[in-house]
Design an enzyme around this catalytic site. Structure first.
Site, PDB file in Angstrom:
ATOM      1  N   GLY A 114       0.778  -1.243   0.000  1.00 18.06           N
ATOM      2  CA  GLY A 114       0.000   0.000   0.000  1.00 18.06           C
ATOM      3  C   GLY A 114       0.802   1.281   0.000  1.00 18.06           C
ATOM      4  O   GLY A 114       0.358   2.298  -0.529  1.00 18.06           O
ATOM      5  N   GLU A 121       4.062   4.065   6.007  1.00 15.71           N
ATOM      6  CA  GLU A 121       2.800   3.327   5.907  1.00 15.71           C
ATOM      7  C   GLU A 121       1.787   4.120   5.090  1.00 15.71           C
ATOM      8  O   GLU A 121       1.791   5.353   5.123  1.00 15.71           O
ATOM      9  CB  GLU A 121       2.205   3.113   7.309  1.00 15.71           C
ATOM     10  CG  GLU A 121       2.482   1.752   7.920  1.00 15.71           C
ATOM     11  CD  GLU A 121       1.584   0.666   7.369  1.00 15.71           C
ATOM     12  OE1 GLU A 121       1.190   0.729   6.188  1.00 15.71           O
ATOM     13  OE2 GLU A 121       1.277  -0.276   8.124  1.00 15.71           O
ATOM     14  N   ASP A 122       0.897   3.411   4.401  1.00 13.20           N
ATOM     15  CA  ASP A 122      -0.183   4.099   3.709  1.00 13.20           C
ATOM     16  C   ASP A 122      -1.226   4.587   4.708  1.00 13.20           C
ATOM     17  O   ASP A 122      -1.674   5.731   4.643  1.00 13.20           O
ATOM     18  CB  ASP A 122      -0.816   3.210   2.631  1.00 13.20           C
ATOM     19  CG  ASP A 122      -1.305   1.856   3.144  1.00 13.20           C
ATOM     20  OD1 ASP A 122      -0.994   1.486   4.298  1.00 13.20           O
ATOM     21  OD2 ASP A 122      -1.992   1.151   2.371  1.00 13.20           O
ATOM     22  N   ASP A 158      -4.392   2.085  10.996  1.00 14.45           N
ATOM     23  CA  ASP A 158      -5.764   1.737  11.334  1.00 14.45           C
ATOM     24  C   ASP A 158      -5.789   1.265  12.798  1.00 14.45           C
ATOM     25  O   ASP A 158      -5.778   2.073  13.710  1.00 14.45           O
ATOM     26  CB  ASP A 158      -6.225   0.656  10.350  1.00 14.45           C
ATOM     27  CG  ASP A 158      -7.714   0.427  10.330  1.00 14.45           C
ATOM     28  OD1 ASP A 158      -8.362   0.623  11.367  1.00 14.45           O
ATOM     29  OD2 ASP A 158      -8.243   0.023   9.279  1.00 14.45           O
ATOM     30  N   LYS A 207      -5.990   6.925  10.990  1.00 12.95           N
ATOM     31  CA  LYS A 207      -7.410   6.705  11.297  1.00 12.95           C
ATOM     32  C   LYS A 207      -7.539   6.389  12.787  1.00 12.95           C
ATOM     33  O   LYS A 207      -7.709   5.229  13.180  1.00 12.95           O
ATOM     34  CB  LYS A 207      -7.937   5.554  10.432  1.00 12.95           C
ATOM     35  CG  LYS A 207      -9.443   5.544  10.258  1.00 12.95           C
ATOM     36  CD  LYS A 207      -9.906   4.304   9.512  1.00 12.95           C
ATOM     37  CE  LYS A 207      -9.880   4.473   8.018  1.00 12.95           C
ATOM     38  NZ  LYS A 207     -10.548   3.339   7.317  1.00 12.95           N
ATOM     39  N   PHE A 255     -14.012   3.456   4.233  1.00 15.20           N
ATOM     40  CA  PHE A 255     -13.110   2.547   3.535  1.00 15.20           C
ATOM     41  C   PHE A 255     -12.580   3.285   2.315  1.00 15.20           C
ATOM     42  O   PHE A 255     -13.322   3.561   1.377  1.00 15.20           O
ATOM     43  CB  PHE A 255     -13.799   1.236   3.139  1.00 15.20           C
ATOM     44  CG  PHE A 255     -12.798   0.212   2.700  1.00 15.20           C
ATOM     45  CD1 PHE A 255     -12.085  -0.519   3.639  1.00 15.20           C
ATOM     46  CD2 PHE A 255     -12.506   0.025   1.356  1.00 15.20           C
ATOM     47  CE1 PHE A 255     -11.107  -1.437   3.248  1.00 15.20           C
ATOM     48  CE2 PHE A 255     -11.542  -0.886   0.953  1.00 15.20           C
ATOM     49  CZ  PHE A 255     -10.845  -1.613   1.907  1.00 15.20           C
ATOM     50  N   VAL A 256     -11.290   3.619   2.358  1.00 13.84           N
ATOM     51  CA  VAL A 256     -10.695   4.455   1.315  1.00 13.84           C
ATOM     52  C   VAL A 256      -9.754   3.635   0.430  1.00 13.84           C
ATOM     53  O   VAL A 256      -9.148   2.663   0.868  1.00 13.84           O
ATOM     54  CB  VAL A 256      -9.934   5.664   1.917  1.00 13.84           C
ATOM     55  CG1 VAL A 256     -10.905   6.602   2.622  1.00 13.84           C
ATOM     56  CG2 VAL A 256      -8.826   5.226   2.871  1.00 13.84           C
ATOM     57  N   ASP A 308      -5.726  -0.237  -1.639  1.00 17.20           N
ATOM     58  CA  ASP A 308      -6.538  -1.118  -2.472  1.00 17.20           C
ATOM     59  C   ASP A 308      -7.727  -1.713  -1.742  1.00 17.20           C
ATOM     60  O   ASP A 308      -7.852  -1.635  -0.522  1.00 17.20           O
ATOM     61  CB  ASP A 308      -5.663  -2.289  -2.954  1.00 17.20           C
ATOM     62  CG  ASP A 308      -5.419  -3.322  -1.859  1.00 17.20           C
ATOM     63  OD1 ASP A 308      -5.704  -4.515  -2.072  1.00 17.20           O
ATOM     64  OD2 ASP A 308      -4.932  -2.944  -0.761  1.00 17.20           O
ATOM     65  N   ARG A 339      -5.419   0.699  -6.601  1.00 16.08           N
ATOM     66  CA  ARG A 339      -4.155   1.316  -6.189  1.00 16.08           C
ATOM     67  C   ARG A 339      -3.729   2.430  -7.141  1.00 16.08           C
ATOM     68  O   ARG A 339      -3.046   3.368  -6.741  1.00 16.08           O
ATOM     69  CB  ARG A 339      -3.035   0.270  -6.136  1.00 16.08           C
ATOM     70  CG  ARG A 339      -3.198  -0.815  -5.088  1.00 16.08           C
ATOM     71  CD  ARG A 339      -1.893  -1.604  -4.954  1.00 16.08           C
ATOM     72  NE  ARG A 339      -2.067  -2.850  -4.227  1.00 16.08           N
ATOM     73  CZ  ARG A 339      -2.086  -2.968  -2.901  1.00 16.08           C
ATOM     74  NH1 ARG A 339      -1.969  -1.902  -2.150  1.00 16.08           N
ATOM     75  NH2 ARG A 339      -2.225  -4.160  -2.331  1.00 16.08           N
TER      76      ARG A 339
END
Length: 197
Positions: free
Chosen positions: A57, A112-113, A116, A144, A170-171, A177, A183
């Site tokens: 990601g 990191e993307d 969470d 998040k 949910f992005v 992805d 992506r």
């Protein structure tokens, strides 16, 4: 194909220009923290860090970030799988790709993307500590905090750099992805529920 993918997006949260500007700001902050000229009154700056992208990601974010950092950095990847093809983190990530770069005694920035639950980051920070990293910072494109279950701590003098605070949607896009799709979208958008339920 791009137009078809765009029809799956409920709305765009951050467009290309907003992303580019924020990534540039993060890179400048990292460059300042690890660079800068030392004078006789201040301690020398830390050695340049190793940037470790969390695959897959973070690959676009990492590429844009490193191109904007004005330091002689090293780059590597780890892969920690916690989602599979679902939308909810399984909680216990498995390391399926480890580093090639030796991080013993070095400053590491985990890229990191999205942060969470915090489980993956907590696991990776502990892994890097076991490899002898002197500090571990985290640079997350999205944070998040409403989903946090594990309150990770950067290691040593590490910091937490974050791009945007993300609502609990949910992005996808900009490297992120659902089931390996989306992506390649150049922005971050909210995926319509019918495409991930």
């Amino acid at each position: 194909m791009a137009l078809k993918l765009q029809s799956h997006i409920e709305r765009v949260l951050w467009d290309q220009h907003q992303i580019s500007r924020r990534v540039g700001e993060l890179a400048s902050q990292i460059s300042a923290d690890f660079g800068g000229a030392a004078n006789s009154d201040s301690p020398p700056p830390p050695p340049p860090p190793v940037l470790v992208g969390v695959a897959t990601g973070a690959f676009l974010f990492l590429a844009d970030l490193v191109r904007n950092i004005d330091l002689p950095i090293s780059v590597d990847f780890v892969r920690a799988d916690s989602y599979g093809s679902g939308t909810i983190s399984a909680g216990a990530p498995k390391l399926s790709l480890d580093l090639k770069v030796d991080v013993k005694g070095k400053h590491v920035i985990l890229v990191e993307d999205i942060v969470d639950t915090g489980s993956t980051l907590s696991c990776l920070i502990a892994h890097l500590e076991s490899k002898g990293a002197s500090s571990v910072s985290v640079c997350a494109f999205l944070d998040k905090p409403t989903r946090r279950k594990v309150h990770f701590q950067p290691l040593g003098q590490g910091k937490f750099y974050k791009g945007f605070e993300c609502p609990d949607y949910f992005v996808v896009g900009y490297g992120m992805d659902f089931a390996e799709l989306y992506r390649n979208l150049p922005y971050v958008g909210v995926l319509k529920p019918e495409y991930h339920k």
